[in-house]
Design a protein around this motif. Structure first.
Motif, mmCIF file in Angstrom:
data_model
loop_
_atom_site.group_PDB
_atom_site.id
_atom_site.type_symbol
_atom_site.label_atom_id
_atom_site.label_comp_id
_atom_site.label_asym_id
_atom_site.label_seq_id
_atom_site.Cartn_x
_atom_site.Cartn_y
_atom_site.Cartn_z
ATOM 1 N N ASP A 114 0.816 -1.210 0.000
ATOM 2 C CA ASP A 114 0.000 0.000 0.000
ATOM 3 C C ASP A 114 0.850 1.260 0.000
ATOM 4 O OD1 ASP A 114 -2.206 -1.632 0.055
ATOM 5 O OD2 ASP A 114 -2.404 -1.582 2.248
ATOM 6 N N ARG A 115 2.114 1.136 0.424
ATOM 7 C CA ARG A 115 3.030 2.282 0.433
ATOM 8 C C ARG A 115 4.219 1.945 -0.459
ATOM 9 N NH1 ARG A 115 4.256 3.699 6.602
ATOM 10 N NH2 ARG A 115 5.747 5.058 5.498
ATOM 11 N N PRO A 116 4.110 2.196 -1.731
ATOM 12 C CA PRO A 116 5.191 1.798 -2.649
ATOM 13 C C PRO A 116 6.488 2.547 -2.419
ATOM 14 C CG PRO A 116 3.551 3.138 -3.780
ATOM 15 C CD PRO A 116 2.987 2.838 -2.422
ATOM 16 N N ASP A 117 6.431 3.646 -1.675
ATOM 17 C CA ASP A 117 7.664 4.394 -1.417
ATOM 18 C C ASP A 117 8.343 3.940 -0.129
ATOM 19 O OD1 ASP A 117 5.637 5.301 0.222
ATOM 20 O OD2 ASP A 117 6.410 7.366 0.297
ATOM 21 N N LEU A 118 7.820 2.898 0.493
ATOM 22 C CA LEU A 118 8.365 2.445 1.785
ATOM 23 C C LEU A 118 9.626 1.623 1.566
ATOM 24 C CD1 LEU A 118 7.938 2.276 4.882
ATOM 25 C CD2 LEU A 118 6.698 0.128 4.475
ATOM 26 N N GLY A 185 13.412 6.725 -0.791
ATOM 27 C CA GLY A 185 12.056 6.568 -0.307
ATOM 28 C C GLY A 185 11.904 6.920 1.157
ATOM 29 N N ASP A 186 10.793 6.472 1.717
ATOM 30 C CA ASP A 186 10.451 6.712 3.123
ATOM 31 C C ASP A 186 10.891 5.501 3.931
ATOM 32 O OD1 ASP A 186 9.420 7.571 5.494
ATOM 33 O OD2 ASP A 186 7.309 7.235 4.954
ATOM 34 N N VAL A 187 11.973 5.652 4.694
ATOM 35 C CA VAL A 187 12.535 4.520 5.436
ATOM 36 C C VAL A 187 11.642 4.189 6.631
ATOM 37 C CG1 VAL A 187 14.525 3.658 6.721
ATOM 38 C CG2 VAL A 187 14.857 5.118 4.720
ATOM 39 N N ALA A 188 11.280 2.914 6.762
ATOM 40 C CA ALA A 188 10.437 2.475 7.870
ATOM 41 C C ALA A 188 11.140 2.757 9.197
ATOM 42 C CB ALA A 188 10.125 0.987 7.745
ATOM 43 N N PRO A 189 10.389 3.120 10.236
ATOM 44 C CA PRO A 189 11.011 3.446 11.535
ATOM 45 C C PRO A 189 11.476 2.228 12.318
ATOM 46 C CG PRO A 189 8.639 3.638 11.704
ATOM 47 C CD PRO A 189 8.935 3.344 10.261
ATOM 48 N N VAL A 190 11.311 1.043 11.764
ATOM 49 C CA VAL A 190 11.810 -0.187 12.385
ATOM 50 C C VAL A 190 12.593 -0.949 11.317
ATOM 51 C CG1 VAL A 190 9.898 -0.344 14.030
ATOM 52 C CG2 VAL A 190 9.701 -1.482 11.811
ATOM 53 N N TYR A 191 13.438 -1.886 11.789
ATOM 54 C CA TYR A 191 14.042 -2.817 10.843
ATOM 55 C C TYR A 191 13.510 -4.208 11.155
ATOM 56 C CZ TYR A 191 17.431 -4.561 14.338
ATOM 57 O OH TYR A 191 18.019 -5.126 15.432
ATOM 58 N N VAL A 192 13.800 -5.178 10.307
ATOM 59 C CA VAL A 192 13.252 -6.517 10.491
ATOM 60 C C VAL A 192 14.361 -7.553 10.363
ATOM 61 C CG1 VAL A 192 10.915 -5.918 9.728
ATOM 62 C CG2 VAL A 192 12.615 -6.662 8.042
ATOM 63 N N ASP A 193 14.251 -8.616 11.168
ATOM 64 C CA ASP A 193 15.119 -9.789 11.045
ATOM 65 C C ASP A 193 14.432 -10.797 10.127
ATOM 66 O OD1 ASP A 193 17.030 -8.798 12.772
ATOM 67 O OD2 ASP A 193 16.188 -9.790 14.542
ATOM 68 N N LEU A 194 15.152 -11.286 9.153
ATOM 69 C CA LEU A 194 14.597 -12.268 8.232
ATOM 70 C C LEU A 194 14.422 -13.614 8.934
ATOM 71 C CD1 LEU A 194 13.743 -13.053 5.351
ATOM 72 C CD2 LEU A 194 16.153 -13.619 4.906
ATOM 73 N N ILE A 195 13.228 -14.194 8.789
ATOM 74 C CA ILE A 195 12.958 -15.537 9.311
ATOM 75 C C ILE A 195 12.930 -16.547 8.173
ATOM 76 C CG2 ILE A 195 11.319 -16.988 10.563
ATOM 77 C CD1 ILE A 195 10.367 -14.494 12.036
ATOM 78 N N ASP A 196 12.173 -16.233 7.145
ATOM 79 C CA ASP A 196 12.059 -17.118 5.985
ATOM 80 C C ASP A 196 11.693 -16.269 4.777
ATOM 81 O OD1 ASP A 196 12.128 -19.382 4.491
ATOM 82 O OD2 ASP A 196 10.461 -20.403 5.513
ATOM 83 N N ALA A 197 11.866 -16.854 3.584
ATOM 84 C CA ALA A 197 11.622 -16.068 2.371
ATOM 85 C C ALA A 197 11.197 -16.971 1.232
ATOM 86 C CB ALA A 197 12.881 -15.289 1.974
#
Length: 286
Positions: A114-118, A185-197
């Motif tokens: 929904d936020r393509p600039d994220l 773009g608009d950098v998310a205020p959190v980062y994420v750890d990859l679990i699976d892909a």
């Protein structure tokens, strides 16, 4: 035991000894309760992580919208992210995993939602020292991730190298405010750890960062140990005083036994017949 026998306990060196003993006991008791406080915090953390992990995964955009400014409310939640990685990578160095030293590999992903600039910073996982990390996939990926809060430099902490206008390639911490200047773009205020892909990571890709270990740690045993140490110091203080009292009592008895007896002038002195001489010799009979 008379008060005079205990008067030595008020001498300066004994007062210093008392202060040292009871100061140490107070410190040990404080350390014991500090460990109990840390145990309570650890239990609260375990409950929080367990509760967050048990919730079903949701798209990251939706989680961010629900959280608003309260980002802590979504930490450790599982988030779904779909998008395409940017080719550049950043190494989060001085990391360890499974007893090995190495780096975590950070890649920025342009979200397709929904936020393509994220733009989302993804911690793709751990690479041991001496191994090269392969570039991220160039195709669109669907990620199952774990939400994490960014880190800030604490007072006295080391700063990342100043590269001028060049983008950072190595960091000591994931400071999104610092990284946002080199990301589009608009950098998310959190980062994420990859679990699976999807597509699944290959055997040479970074190893996903495991979730936090949920145990109570050694805090309870440390608290018990500090209490035992405090009791031992108190017992040692009592034994030291008793030994000093007995030593003084033995010294007093020894001094009394070895002291010479003083004459008693109240007793009468026996006087026998005395012969006196007048200076004139008495002639002996012939």
């Amino acid at each position: 035991m008379s008060g005079s026998n205990l008067a030595f306990l008020l001498r300066p060196k004994w007062i210093a000894f008392h202060v040292l003993v009871f100061g140490s006991i107070a410190l040990m008791i404080w350390l014991a309760f500090w460990q109990l406080d840390r145990l309570a915090e650890r239990r609260d953390f375990n409950d929080l992580v367990t509760e967050q992990v048990e919730l079903p995964p949701e798209p990251l955009e939706q989680l961010l919208e629900e959280a608003g400014d309260d980002l802590e409310s979504i930490e450790w939640r599982q988030a779904l992210v779909t998008g395409t990685y940017l080719p550049d990578q950043i190494l989060w160095f001085n990391r360890s995993q499974d007893g090995l030293a190495g780096d975590n590999v950070l890649s920025a992903l342009i979200a397709d939602g929904d936020r393509p600039d994220l733009t989302v910073v993804v911690n793709r996982g751990f690479v041991p020292l001496g191994f090269e990390s392969p570039a991220p996939p160039t195709v669109e990926v669907q990620l199952l991730t774990r939400v994490r809060l960014p880190q800030e430099r604490q007072r006295g902490g080391l700063t990342d190298a100043n590269t001028g206008d060049e983008p950072l390639t190595e960091v000591r911490r994931i400071d999104l405010d610092q990284l946002s200047g080199q990301l589009p773009g608009d950098v998310a205020p959190v980062y994420v750890d990859l679990i699976d892909a999807i597509p699944a990571p290959g055997p040479n890709d970074p190893a996903p960062v495991p979730p936090p270990t949920l145990n109570e740690g050694p805090h309870l045993s440390y608290a018990v140990q500090w209490m035992i140490f405090a009791v031992c110091v108190l017992i040692g203080w009592v034994l030291a005083i008793r030994r000093s009292i007995r030593s003084r009592q033995r010294a007093a008895l020894t001094a009394e036994a070895t002291a010479p007896a003083s004459p008693d002038f109240d007793q009468p002195t026996a006087v026998g017949p005395a012969s006196s001489t007048t200076g004139t010799d008495v002639p002996s009979p012939r």
